[in-house]
Design a protein around this motif. Structure first.
Motif, PDB file in Angstrom:
ATOM      1  N   ARG A  10      45.157  12.136  47.431  1.00  0.00           N
ATOM      2  CA  ARG A  10      45.636  10.800  48.269  1.00  0.00           C
ATOM      3  C   ARG A  10      47.373  10.994  48.485  1.00  0.00           C
ATOM      4  NH1 ARG A  10      44.362   6.811  50.794  1.00  0.00           N
ATOM      5  NH2 ARG A  10      42.440   6.342  49.891  1.00  0.00           N
TER       6      ARG A  10
ATOM      7  N   TYR B 263      43.906  11.365  52.751  1.00  0.00           N
ATOM      8  CA  TYR B 263      43.108  11.918  51.571  1.00  0.00           C
ATOM      9  C   TYR B 263      41.977  12.914  52.108  1.00  0.00           C
ATOM     10  CZ  TYR B 263      39.449   8.801  53.398  1.00  0.00           C
ATOM     11  OH  TYR B 263      38.612   8.125  54.405  1.00  0.00           O
TER      12      TYR B 263
ATOM     13  N   LEU C  20      38.403  10.689  44.132  1.00  0.00           N
ATOM     14  CA  LEU C  20      39.230   9.824  44.828  1.00  0.00           C
ATOM     15  C   LEU C  20      39.063   8.379  44.654  1.00  0.00           C
ATOM     16  CD1 LEU C  20      41.110   9.717  47.176  1.00  0.00           C
ATOM     17  CD2 LEU C  20      38.980   9.380  48.813  1.00  0.00           C
TER      18      LEU C  20
ATOM     19  N   ASP D 100      42.405   5.895  43.523  1.00  0.00           N
ATOM     20  CA  ASP D 100      42.506   4.789  44.268  1.00  0.00           C
ATOM     21  C   ASP D 100      42.429   3.465  43.304  1.00  0.00           C
ATOM     22  OD1 ASP D 100      43.023   6.045  46.563  1.00  0.00           O
ATOM     23  OD2 ASP D 100      41.106   5.600  47.542  1.00  0.00           O
TER      24      ASP D 100
ATOM     25  N   ASP E 160      49.376   7.387  44.081  1.00  0.00           N
ATOM     26  CA  ASP E 160      49.737   7.790  45.419  1.00  0.00           C
ATOM     27  C   ASP E 160      50.124   9.164  45.109  1.00  0.00           C
ATOM     28  OD1 ASP E 160      49.802   8.208  47.889  1.00  0.00           O
ATOM     29  OD2 ASP E 160      51.361   6.927  48.204  1.00  0.00           O
TER      30      ASP E 160
END
Length: 196
Positions: A55, A60, A77, A81, A86
């Protein structure tokens, strides 16, 4: 809006799930090219699968690398998140141990390995930066230079003009109003601060 974090460095975590060995490796990145370069660098040729996700802001990408669709890359992923991280890539490498884990087991193993690796990784808050141009007369320039260090501002460029100095600065967005006030006070309203 919750605080976003970036990794302060590389992190690794190894664990075994029903005789399969999983190695999770996380790394900070600034763009997709850096993320893919990290994948190339750490992927193990002798492994059964090298699954990954990254990401970078709104961008992403993830891959299951031969595992059933949605059982590896997407859970990695989701781990990124879920921890508000980030600018990061996570590669989870699996060496098959002979016992099939099923779709749910794979998702838990990949996502859990990524999540635990990110939990133990050193992190720091992501600070939004602004680039501005400040103009002031020569008399105010020395005082403005002294202000920069105390407010985490970095001088990117400096030009000398006939009427004074123009500084190109990078500083936390939250400090821009203070810079505007400082330049106004130092120059009695004659200085300028413009966003780039």
């Amino acid at each position: 809006m919750s605080t976003k974090f970036v990794l302060a460095g590389e992190a690794r975590l190894q664990r075994e799930v029903r005789k399969s060995r999983f190695l999770a490796q996380a790394h900070p990145v600034e763009d997709a090219d850096a993320a893919l370069a990290f994948v190339s660098r750490v992927s193990e040729r002798d492994a059964t699968h090298n699954c990954w996700a990254y990401r970078v802001g709104a961008l992403y990408r993830f891959t299951d690398d031969g595992e059933p669709g949605g059982t590896a890359g997407k859970p990695i992923l989701q781990a990124i998140d879920a921890q508000n991280i980030d600018r990061a890539i996570v590669v989870v490498t699996r060496w098959f141990g002979g016992i099939k884990l099923g779709a749910g087991g794979l998702a838990r193993a990949y996502g859990g390995s990524a999540a635990e690796c990110l939990r133990v990784a050193a992190k720091r808050p992501l600070i939004a930066l602004a680039i501005v141009r400040a103009r002031c007369d020569f008399a105010a320039a020395a005082a403005l230079h002294g202000w920069l260090h105390d407010h985490a501002a970095v001088k990117r460029n400096e030009r000398f003009l006939e009427e004074g100095v123009e500084l190109e600065l990078e500083l936390p967005e939250a400090e821009v109003p203070a810079l505007v006030d400082r330049v106004r006070d130092l120059t009695r309203g004659r200085g300028q601060v413009e966003a780039q």
